[in-house]
Design a protein around this motif. Sequence first.
Motif, mmCIF file in Angstrom:
data_model
loop_
_atom_site.group_PDB
_atom_site.id
_atom_site.type_symbol
_atom_site.label_atom_id
_atom_site.label_comp_id
_atom_site.label_asym_id
_atom_site.label_seq_id
_atom_site.Cartn_x
_atom_site.Cartn_y
_atom_site.Cartn_z
ATOM 1 N N TYR A 15 4.766 -27.480 -12.196
ATOM 2 C CA TYR A 15 4.941 -27.568 -10.812
ATOM 3 C C TYR A 15 5.779 -26.479 -10.280
ATOM 4 C CZ TYR A 15 4.020 -32.456 -12.008
ATOM 5 O OH TYR A 15 3.578 -33.901 -12.170
ATOM 6 N N TYR A 75 6.795 -25.259 -6.192
ATOM 7 C CA TYR A 75 7.061 -25.645 -4.693
ATOM 8 C C TYR A 75 7.550 -24.259 -3.816
ATOM 9 C CZ TYR A 75 7.847 -29.800 -7.629
ATOM 10 O OH TYR A 75 7.896 -30.740 -8.516
ATOM 11 N N TYR A 117 3.265 -27.841 -2.304
ATOM 12 C CA TYR A 117 3.531 -27.733 -3.667
ATOM 13 C C TYR A 117 2.225 -27.781 -4.445
ATOM 14 C CZ TYR A 117 2.523 -32.849 -3.605
ATOM 15 O OH TYR A 117 2.052 -34.179 -3.759
ATOM 16 N N VAL A 125 0.957 -28.970 -8.564
ATOM 17 C CA VAL A 125 1.342 -29.636 -9.756
ATOM 18 C C VAL A 125 0.593 -29.022 -11.095
ATOM 19 C CG1 VAL A 125 1.690 -31.871 -8.848
ATOM 20 C CG2 VAL A 125 -0.599 -31.472 -9.516
ATOM 21 N N THR A 149 9.458 -26.268 -11.790
ATOM 22 C CA THR A 149 9.909 -27.309 -12.686
ATOM 23 C C THR A 149 8.887 -27.693 -13.730
ATOM 24 O OG1 THR A 149 11.301 -29.246 -12.896
ATOM 25 C CG2 THR A 149 9.408 -29.334 -11.249
ATOM 26 N N GLY A 208 8.266 -30.820 -14.436
ATOM 27 C CA GLY A 208 7.493 -32.200 -13.919
ATOM 28 C C GLY A 208 7.352 -33.167 -14.798
ATOM 29 N N ARG A 209 8.404 -33.280 -15.556
ATOM 30 C CA ARG A 209 8.708 -34.610 -16.515
ATOM 31 C C ARG A 209 9.993 -35.001 -16.660
ATOM 32 N NH1 ARG A 209 6.649 -30.330 -20.274
ATOM 33 N NH2 ARG A 209 8.626 -29.812 -21.749
ATOM 34 N N ASP A 236 13.925 -33.887 -15.162
ATOM 35 C CA ASP A 236 14.045 -32.221 -15.278
ATOM 36 C C ASP A 236 14.621 -31.652 -13.797
ATOM 37 O OD1 ASP A 236 10.410 -31.248 -14.865
ATOM 38 O OD2 ASP A 236 11.649 -32.822 -13.991
ATOM 39 N N GLN A 250 14.614 -28.718 -10.620
ATOM 40 C CA GLN A 250 14.019 -27.617 -9.844
ATOM 41 C C GLN A 250 14.809 -26.500 -10.057
ATOM 42 O OE1 GLN A 250 12.072 -28.396 -6.200
ATOM 43 N NE2 GLN A 250 11.164 -30.266 -6.809
#
Lengths: 113, 113
Positions: B31, B33, B48, B50, B94, B96-97, B100, B102
């Motif tokens: 991910y 942003y 952003y 993913v 990040t 993304g799970r 976590d 950024q």
Amino acid sequence: DQQVKQNSPSLSVQEGRISILNCDYTNSMFDYFLWYKKYPAEGPTFLISISSIKDKNEDGRFTVFLNKSAKHLSLHIVPSQPGDSAVYFCAARATGANSKLTFGKGITLSVRP
Amino acid sequence: NAGVTQTPKFRILKIGQSMTLQCTQDMNHNYMYWYRQDPGMGLKLIYYSVGAGITDKGEVPNGYNVSRSTTEDFPLRLELAAPSQTSVYFCASTYGRGEDTQYFGPGTRLTVL
């Protein structure tokens, strides 16, 4: 409409005393909260976080408290040090939101020697 | 690891000019942003992503475009610069799970005159 509010723009404390930084949120879908610290001309750096299943998380001199019923969290720094002088951002995230963060406006903390 | 890197650090544009803000991360994060921070304000999400080939709008996407052809890179494009785009731009990434956080780059300070 601000979903994460840091209503006090600045805070000044004496070195060695406690700093308490407050944050309020309005979105009941938020379930994970983070504090970031930012020095001038640098990017924000992660400080501490708390999940909505907890009411307190501690890491060294930093403790974050979460009051879900009041939709309020606070960051306590004990003891405060001059190097803690920075802008502190409160951020919040909702599960399933692609890890997107919603930030408050930030609080400028000044720790006087 | 260099983490999240951004170039340039500073840029002055004239109204109507275009430019690309570069962002690269070497943490194999899925991910990424883009945020902007205006004076006295928090960070607002522009776009952003993913994963490679997948992008989506954030809170303030107007006037910007993004692409994500690789996992590492997430450039932000300004096509017709306007004074309202004067801001500091931060890129973050990040996994993304889970819980976590950024990780942010150092920022690009853009002035449009």
